[in-house]
Design a protein around this motif. Structure first.
Motif, PDB file in Angstrom:
ATOM      1  N   CYS A 297      44.688  30.944 -30.017  1.00  0.00           N
ATOM      2  CA  CYS A 297      44.817  29.430 -29.342  1.00  0.00           C
ATOM      3  C   CYS A 297      46.412  29.032 -29.320  1.00  0.00           C
ATOM      4  N   PRO A 298      47.103  29.465 -28.550  1.00  0.00           N
ATOM      5  CA  PRO A 298      48.737  29.334 -28.454  1.00  0.00           C
ATOM      6  C   PRO A 298      49.059  28.394 -27.610  1.00  0.00           C
ATOM      7  N   THR A 299      48.609  27.031 -28.031  1.00  0.00           N
ATOM      8  CA  THR A 299      48.560  25.786 -27.389  1.00  0.00           C
ATOM      9  C   THR A 299      50.393  25.549 -27.097  1.00  0.00           C
ATOM     10  N   LEU A 300      51.086  25.416 -28.355  1.00  0.00           N
ATOM     11  CA  LEU A 300      52.341  25.202 -28.044  1.00  0.00           C
ATOM     12  C   LEU A 300      53.388  26.193 -27.618  1.00  0.00           C
ATOM     13  N   THR A 301      52.785  27.521 -27.998  1.00  0.00           N
ATOM     14  CA  THR A 301      53.784  28.673 -27.409  1.00  0.00           C
ATOM     15  C   THR A 301      53.563  29.274 -25.951  1.00  0.00           C
ATOM     16  N   LYS A 302      52.227  28.768 -25.585  1.00  0.00           N
ATOM     17  CA  LYS A 302      52.021  29.148 -24.308  1.00  0.00           C
ATOM     18  C   LYS A 302      51.220  28.215 -23.233  1.00  0.00           C
ATOM     19  N   GLY A 303      50.801  27.110 -23.708  1.00  0.00           N
ATOM     20  CA  GLY A 303      50.155  26.164 -23.014  1.00  0.00           C
ATOM     21  C   GLY A 303      51.300  25.351 -22.262  1.00  0.00           C
ATOM     22  N   PRO A 304      51.122  25.079 -21.003  1.00  0.00           N
ATOM     23  CA  PRO A 304      51.970  24.048 -20.206  1.00  0.00           C
ATOM     24  C   PRO A 304      52.002  22.803 -20.787  1.00  0.00           C
ATOM     25  N   PHE A 305      53.125  22.398 -20.666  1.00  0.00           N
ATOM     26  CA  PHE A 305      53.592  20.619 -20.900  1.00  0.00           C
ATOM     27  C   PHE A 305      53.042  20.027 -19.828  1.00  0.00           C
ATOM     28  N   SER A 306      51.992  19.206 -19.975  1.00  0.00           N
ATOM     29  CA  SER A 306      51.353  18.623 -19.019  1.00  0.00           C
ATOM     30  C   SER A 306      50.513  17.149 -19.337  1.00  0.00           C
ATOM     31  N   TYR A 307      49.961  16.310 -18.426  1.00  0.00           N
ATOM     32  CA  TYR A 307      48.990  15.311 -18.900  1.00  0.00           C
ATOM     33  C   TYR A 307      47.718  16.101 -18.870  1.00  0.00           C
ATOM     34  N   ASP A 308      46.983  15.795 -19.932  1.00  0.00           N
ATOM     35  CA  ASP A 308      45.466  16.280 -20.026  1.00  0.00           C
ATOM     36  C   ASP A 308      44.537  15.535 -20.834  1.00  0.00           C
ATOM     37  N   TYR A 309      43.423  15.801 -20.743  1.00  0.00           N
ATOM     38  CA  TYR A 309      42.614  15.086 -21.404  1.00  0.00           C
ATOM     39  C   TYR A 309      42.355  15.503 -22.775  1.00  0.00           C
ATOM     40  N   GLY A 310      41.891  14.774 -23.792  1.00  0.00           N
ATOM     41  CA  GLY A 310      41.466  15.248 -25.135  1.00  0.00           C
ATOM     42  C   GLY A 310      40.209  16.125 -25.431  1.00  0.00           C
ATOM     43  N   SER A 323      48.948  22.051 -23.312  1.00  0.00           N
ATOM     44  CA  SER A 323      47.463  22.169 -23.282  1.00  0.00           C
ATOM     45  C   SER A 323      47.025  23.279 -22.956  1.00  0.00           C
ATOM     46  N   LEU A 324      45.797  23.936 -23.141  1.00  0.00           N
ATOM     47  CA  LEU A 324      45.494  25.023 -22.733  1.00  0.00           C
ATOM     48  C   LEU A 324      43.979  24.670 -21.675  1.00  0.00           C
ATOM     49  N   GLY A 325      43.971  23.436 -21.385  1.00  0.00           N
ATOM     50  CA  GLY A 325      43.046  23.049 -20.413  1.00  0.00           C
ATOM     51  C   GLY A 325      41.797  22.255 -21.370  1.00  0.00           C
ATOM     52  N   HIS A 326      41.480  21.113 -20.806  1.00  0.00           N
ATOM     53  CA  HIS A 326      40.464  20.335 -21.718  1.00  0.00           C
ATOM     54  C   HIS A 326      38.939  21.031 -21.602  1.00  0.00           C
ATOM     55  N   SER A 327      38.888  21.906 -20.773  1.00  0.00           N
ATOM     56  CA  SER A 327      37.559  22.847 -20.743  1.00  0.00           C
ATOM     57  C   SER A 327      37.842  24.150 -21.431  1.00  0.00           C
ATOM     58  N   PHE A 328      38.960  24.406 -22.035  1.00  0.00           N
ATOM     59  CA  PHE A 328      39.072  25.582 -22.727  1.00  0.00           C
ATOM     60  C   PHE A 328      38.033  25.692 -23.939  1.00  0.00           C
ATOM     61  N   ILE A 329      37.283  26.946 -24.035  1.00  0.00           N
ATOM     62  CA  ILE A 329      36.533  27.249 -25.058  1.00  0.00           C
ATOM     63  C   ILE A 329      37.082  28.365 -25.642  1.00  0.00           C
ATOM     64  N   TYR A 434      43.629  39.368 -31.749  1.00  0.00           N
ATOM     65  CA  TYR A 434      43.371  38.887 -30.702  1.00  0.00           C
ATOM     66  C   TYR A 434      44.305  37.926 -30.239  1.00  0.00           C
ATOM     67  N   HIS A 435      44.744  38.276 -29.173  1.00  0.00           N
ATOM     68  CA  HIS A 435      45.787  37.330 -28.239  1.00  0.00           C
ATOM     69  C   HIS A 435      45.360  36.911 -27.154  1.00  0.00           C
ATOM     70  N   LEU A 436      45.344  35.608 -26.726  1.00  0.00           N
ATOM     71  CA  LEU A 436      44.886  34.933 -25.525  1.00  0.00           C
ATOM     72  C   LEU A 436      45.281  35.575 -24.241  1.00  0.00           C
ATOM     73  N   PRO A 437      44.256  36.291 -23.651  1.00  0.00           N
ATOM     74  CA  PRO A 437      44.684  36.872 -22.463  1.00  0.00           C
ATOM     75  C   PRO A 437      45.558  35.910 -21.456  1.00  0.00           C
ATOM     76  N   ASP A 438      46.365  36.666 -20.511  1.00  0.00           N
ATOM     77  CA  ASP A 438      47.248  35.623 -19.655  1.00  0.00           C
ATOM     78  C   ASP A 438      46.470  35.333 -18.562  1.00  0.00           C
ATOM     79  N   GLU A 439      45.369  35.763 -18.277  1.00  0.00           N
ATOM     80  CA  GLU A 439      44.372  35.264 -17.210  1.00  0.00           C
ATOM     81  C   GLU A 439      43.941  33.589 -17.642  1.00  0.00           C
ATOM     82  N   GLU A 440      43.818  33.618 -19.030  1.00  0.00           N
ATOM     83  CA  GLU A 440      43.334  32.308 -19.655  1.00  0.00           C
ATOM     84  C   GLU A 440      44.504  31.377 -19.648  1.00  0.00           C
TER      85      GLU A 440
END
Length: 462
Positions: A297-310, A323-329, A434-440
């Motif tokens: 769940c690499p939010t800071l290291t790979k997640g884009p800096f964006s506006y998103d819902y919590g 964020s990894l996107g508010h629909s991220f499971i 387990y590393h979050l895949p690039d497609e995620e």
């Protein structure tokens, strides 16, 4: 050599530190769905106004009410300990200190904010609180706090943790909390998720939607929502960790540390230790400050800096954050408290500015570090805490390679005595890297592209 550095009760901080007063570039404002900055009044159905005032405050110091201190005295000031046995095993010139937040009654750092949140809600005339919980530590902490101040507590617990950690549910029940697995059939948000995917492991985003819906749908107006991380007032309350740690380091003749570390899920435990030292870094101190998250769940290291819902149902404001996107499971890793799709906007602004340098570590390295910790220092840490320990071990080894004396400090954010299923899975060979895949990550970028753009504002000084 001091193994335990203890403050007297008279030394407990009487004010919280608010980093919003000192950020070189202020964080972007939260937005409504149509892209306009939110007003404090728009948050009133969700939070009591006395906490909203703290959320939007830019005052540097905010008084801690005496009634809140009276509850915190049950375990605060918390010990600062030196990991001398781990140092000896690693044969490192580094000094490793850890702020032991596992000594609170629920066993983690979370009551540092659950107590003031419950107290402020009570003062505002609120009779019940709703919330979500990932690993169960926040749900336990809010149940504990609500029982002490005399209000009801309802907790929506991420389903995979609800199944993996049954004793957390029992803790909540002991303190009078009502815990249900999320997604549930009790809310429209939960029913919608279950209709689409009956076997979902759940997520914090889903549980947040349910908890907010349960709060705002109460026609009596006597229910409010409480959040255990991410928001500014939560970071504020947790600053008591770092403020105590500063005093304790001074007691043993240490200057400022060279490295400050904390695990980061939504940001509160990390920020609680790190923000008071970040103030020193802003003012010129040479400190490396490291938030550590899972590679799953690499939010800071790979997640884009964006506006998103919590949350998944888009009930929160749009927040400026990685964020990894508010629909991220997320994958059902055992560090359940580090599986949130977003991160504290204040922490994110510090990362954008270059004040903090995030790292992502795999669960196998973290469990290996947790076992080494247990076999040297003796205590069994929470899976979340193992990320901070693993990063501290890395830094201590680096100090040995460089032949440098360094002072390292991290937050021991919780004990692992109710997390034995994770340890069992590791010891029996059932866990793997387990590393979050690039497609995620690509999916997250797609999810975020229609949201307002978040400008990466920074001075370029760090």
């Amino acid at each position: 050599m001091d193994h335990k550095i203890l403050l007297s009760e008279s030394d407990i901080p009487k004010k919280w530190y608010n980093i919003a007063a000192d950020l070189p570039t202020p964080m972007l404002p939260p937005l409504t769905a149509d892209g306009t900055p939110i007003s404090p009044e728009s948050l009133a159905p969700v939070f009591p106004m006395n906490l909203i005032e703290q959320e939007v405050s830019t005052e540097r110091w905010i008084d801690i009410p005496e009634e809140v201190l009276d509850i915190l005295y049950r375990w605060r000031p918390a010990p600062l300990r030196r990991a001398t046995y781990l140092e000896k095993y690693l044969d490192t010139p580094a000094k490793i200190y850890y702020k032991d937040e596992s000594v609170s009654p629920p066993g983690s750092h979370k009551p540092n904010t659950s107590v003031p949140q419950a107290w402020y809600n009570k003062q505002f005339g609120i009779e019940r609180m709703t919330t979500e919980t990932g690993a169960g530590q926040w749900g336990s902490a809010l149940s504990f706090a609500c029982s002490l101040v005399g209000i009801e507590c309802r907790v929506f617990m991420v389903r995979i943790s609800f199944d993996q950690k049954p004793f957390r549910k029992i803790m909540m029940q002991i303190w009078g909390g009502n815990c249900v697995a999320s997604p549930s059939t009790e809310t429209a948000a939960g029913r919608q998720v279950l209709d689409a995917n009956p076997d979902t492991p759940g997520s914090l985003g889903i549980a947040i939607s349910e908890a907010i819906e349960a709060a705002v749908s109460d026609q009596s107006g006597k229910t409010r929502y409480g959040l255990g991380s991410v928001l500014n007032h939560v970071m504020l309350h947790q600053s008591i960790i770092g403020l105590e740690a500063k005093k304790q380091l001074e007691m043993v003749g240490e200057g400022l540390p060279d490295v400050v570390i904390g695990c980061a899920g939504g940001g509160s435990n990390f920020a609680g230790l790190a923000f008071p030292f970040t103030q020193d870094k802003i003012n010129g101190a040479d400190i490396e400050i490291i938030p550590v998250e899972p590679t799953a769940c690499p939010t800071l290291t790979k997640g884009p800096f964006s506006y998103d819902y919590g949350d998944i149902a888009c009930m929160t404001p749009l927040m400026p954050m990685h964020s990894l996107g508010h629909s991220f499971i997320p994958e059902p890793i055992h560090a359940g408290g580090l599986r949130y799709h977003g991160m504290s906007p204040l922490v994110c602004q510090c990362v954008v500015e270059g004040l903090h340098t995030p790292q992502a570590l795999d669960q196998m390295e973290c469990y290996e570090s947790a076992l080494l910790w247990a076999r040297t220092e003796g205590s069994i840490c929470a899976p979340e805490t193992s990320h901070a320990i693993a990063a501290a071990i890395r830094e201590a080894k680096k100090a040995k390679e460089e032949g440098k004396e360094k002072t390292i400090i991290f937050t021991y954010s919780g004990h692992g005595l109710m997390d034995m299923t994770g340890y069992d899975a590791y010891l029996s060979g059932k866990l793997s890297e387990y590393h979050l895949p690039d497609e995620e990550i690509a999916r997250a970028e797609e999810c975020l592209k229609n949201h307002p753009q978040a400008e990466q504002r920074k001075t370029g000084k760090w």
